[in-house]
Scaffold this motif. Structure first.
Motif, PDB file in Angstrom:
ATOM      1  N   HIS A  21       0.823  -1.203   0.000  1.00 11.40           N
ATOM      2  CA  HIS A  21       0.000   0.000   0.000  1.00 11.40           C
ATOM      3  C   HIS A  21       0.861   1.259   0.000  1.00 11.40           C
ATOM      4  O   HIS A  21       1.951   1.300   0.571  1.00 11.40           O
ATOM      5  CB  HIS A  21      -0.921  -0.013   1.219  1.00 11.40           C
ATOM      6  N   THR A  75      -4.742   0.804   3.690  1.00 15.89           N
ATOM      7  CA  THR A  75      -5.270  -0.304   2.888  1.00 15.89           C
ATOM      8  C   THR A  75      -6.521   0.085   2.099  1.00 15.89           C
ATOM      9  O   THR A  75      -6.888  -0.601   1.148  1.00 15.89           O
ATOM     10  CB  THR A  75      -5.616  -1.515   3.782  1.00 15.89           C
ATOM     11  N   ILE A  79      -8.163  -1.841  -1.083  1.00 17.24           N
ATOM     12  CA  ILE A  79      -9.042  -2.922  -0.635  1.00 17.24           C
ATOM     13  C   ILE A  79     -10.507  -2.504  -0.616  1.00 17.24           C
ATOM     14  O   ILE A  79     -11.382  -3.233  -1.094  1.00 17.24           O
ATOM     15  CB  ILE A  79      -8.643  -3.415   0.780  1.00 17.24           C
ATOM     16  N   GLU A 107       0.961  -3.602   4.207  1.00  9.27           N
ATOM     17  CA  GLU A 107       0.907  -4.602   3.140  1.00  9.27           C
ATOM     18  C   GLU A 107      -0.242  -5.548   3.443  1.00  9.27           C
ATOM     19  O   GLU A 107      -0.525  -5.841   4.601  1.00  9.27           O
ATOM     20  CB  GLU A 107       2.235  -5.367   3.095  1.00  9.27           C
ATOM     21  N   SER A 108      -0.919  -6.042   2.398  1.00  9.96           N
ATOM     22  CA  SER A 108      -2.046  -6.963   2.583  1.00  9.96           C
ATOM     23  C   SER A 108      -1.914  -8.164   1.662  1.00  9.96           C
ATOM     24  O   SER A 108      -1.391  -8.060   0.544  1.00  9.96           O
ATOM     25  CB  SER A 108      -3.390  -6.263   2.308  1.00  9.96           C
ATOM     26  N   SER A 128      -3.792  -8.020   6.742  1.00 10.17           N
ATOM     27  CA  SER A 128      -3.000  -6.801   6.587  1.00 10.17           C
ATOM     28  C   SER A 128      -1.984  -6.693   7.705  1.00 10.17           C
ATOM     29  O   SER A 128      -2.246  -7.096   8.846  1.00 10.17           O
ATOM     30  CB  SER A 128      -3.909  -5.561   6.588  1.00 10.17           C
TER      31      SER A 128
END
Length: 349
Positions: A21, A75, A79, A107-108, A128
């Motif tokens: 992200h 996110t 997302i 980060e996811s 995440s």
């Protein structure tokens, strides 16, 4: 070729997809002051460098939920920009303290996808993680969100609902918190005499106070986290939606409930984990939020004689004081309930 992005729709996701992200965020004392001004939380560890240093911290850390919101906000553009609703959380662990001056990234991983029967939307499950500037992971959580499809006729990108644990194990809950110097913990300054051993499983606590949500403050808070979800800001978009008005960010309700819980849980100085949570109903500006908590479990922590863990279930309601502890009505959630949160906190022994 367009240079703008409408965000990801349900059919854009793939199982196993890793998303880094954008926009690293250095958190400042100003961010902390604004967060405290909006929610008014009074937990002393997050309010006083002097108090924090006396009990074993190098300085006052960020409120755990401010860390959560900062990571969550990163996110959103990838997302949930096209989300209908954020549905729930699980397996959330606060792994390290974060301090003013630290820089957060996120980060996811997509771990589940399930198209809804209407074929207009689908549910996206992601794990995440938030990281500090040195690469250390400070937070991880799972959430699932209902996302619109761009094309209702498009094939579902996957069909998997992940198996999630019902609760974070008590072992390891204290890893994010330094050893507490309990002899220097001033319970009078903390505002509560109650320690871990004073709480019993099954005990219910009415947090008494209420907070009315204003349009300006919830939008300011959500912008603080760089959360760009249209449902919170764009009145033109919302006029065409089922509610016809802007929704309050669900995390705003969590922070309100946490701030209210100080009255009764004043020494719950650290949220160690969130086992699960549901945004039961939407909240809008002008409503007043109340909260109550139930003690679900107590746990001793391996190698820790300074603190114990309490597993709490906190219920937030709108426009309904909690003296009668509303739970169910005709077998369903009481219509006033807006949040049902299951989490672990640490408390001095």
């Amino acid at each position: 070729m367009t240079k703008t992005s409408p965000g990801n729709f349900f059919e854009d996701f793939r199982l196993g997809q890793i998303i880094r992200h954008a926009t690293p965020r250095t958190v400042t004392h100003g961010d902390v002051a604004l967060y405290n001004a909006i929610f008014g939380a009074r937990f002393p560890l997050q309010s006083s460098d002097v108090f924090a240093y006396a009990i074993g911290y190098p300085q006052s850390p960020l409120d755990d939920l401010l860390v959560f919101h900062m990571v969550f906000g990163k996110t959103v553009p990838d997302i949930s920009l096209n989300a209908v609703a954020n549905l729930g959380y699980a397996a959330c662990r606060f792994l390290r303290a974060v301090y003013p001056g630290d820089t957060l990234t996120a980060e996811s991983e997509v771990i589940g996808l399930k198209e809804n029967s209407s074929r207009k939307t689908g549910v996206v499950y992601v794990r995440s993680s938030g990281f500090r500037q040195d690469g250390a992971k400070v937070l991880e959580y799972v959430r699932w969100v209902m996302v619109r499809k761009r094309d209702e006729t498009a094939a579902a990108p996957g069909d998997l609902v992940p198996q999630l644990s019902k609760a974070v194990e008590a072992d390891g809950l204290g890893e994010a918190a330094p050893m507490l110097v309990v002899r220097s913990y001033d319970f009078a300054l903390a505002g509560s005499p109650h320690r871990w051993g004073d709480y019993q499983v099954g005990e219910m606590i009415d947090h008494v106070d209420g907070m009315t949500v204003e349009e300006a403050e919830h939008q300011m808070a959500t912008r603080l986290y760089q959360n760009t979800a249209r449902v919170h800001f764009n009145q033109f978009a919302q006029a065409k939606d089922r509610f016809g008005r802007r929704l309050i960010y669900g995390g705003h309700v969590i922070s309100l409930a946490r701030a209210l819980s100080f009255n009764g849980l004043g020494n719950a100085y650290h949220i160690a984990a969130i086992n699960g949570g549901r945004h039961v109903a939407p909240l809008f500006a002008g409503c007043t939020v109340f909260a109550w908590s139930e003690v679900m479990a107590r746990a001793e922590l391996s190698g820790r004689s300074d603190v114990g863990a309490l597993r709490l279930r906190t219920i937030a309601t709108k426009d309904h004081p909690c003296a009668d502890f509303p739970l169910k009505q005709d077998g369903a959630d009481h219509p006033a309930v807006i949040l049902d949160l299951d989490y672990w906190v640490l408390m001095p022994r």
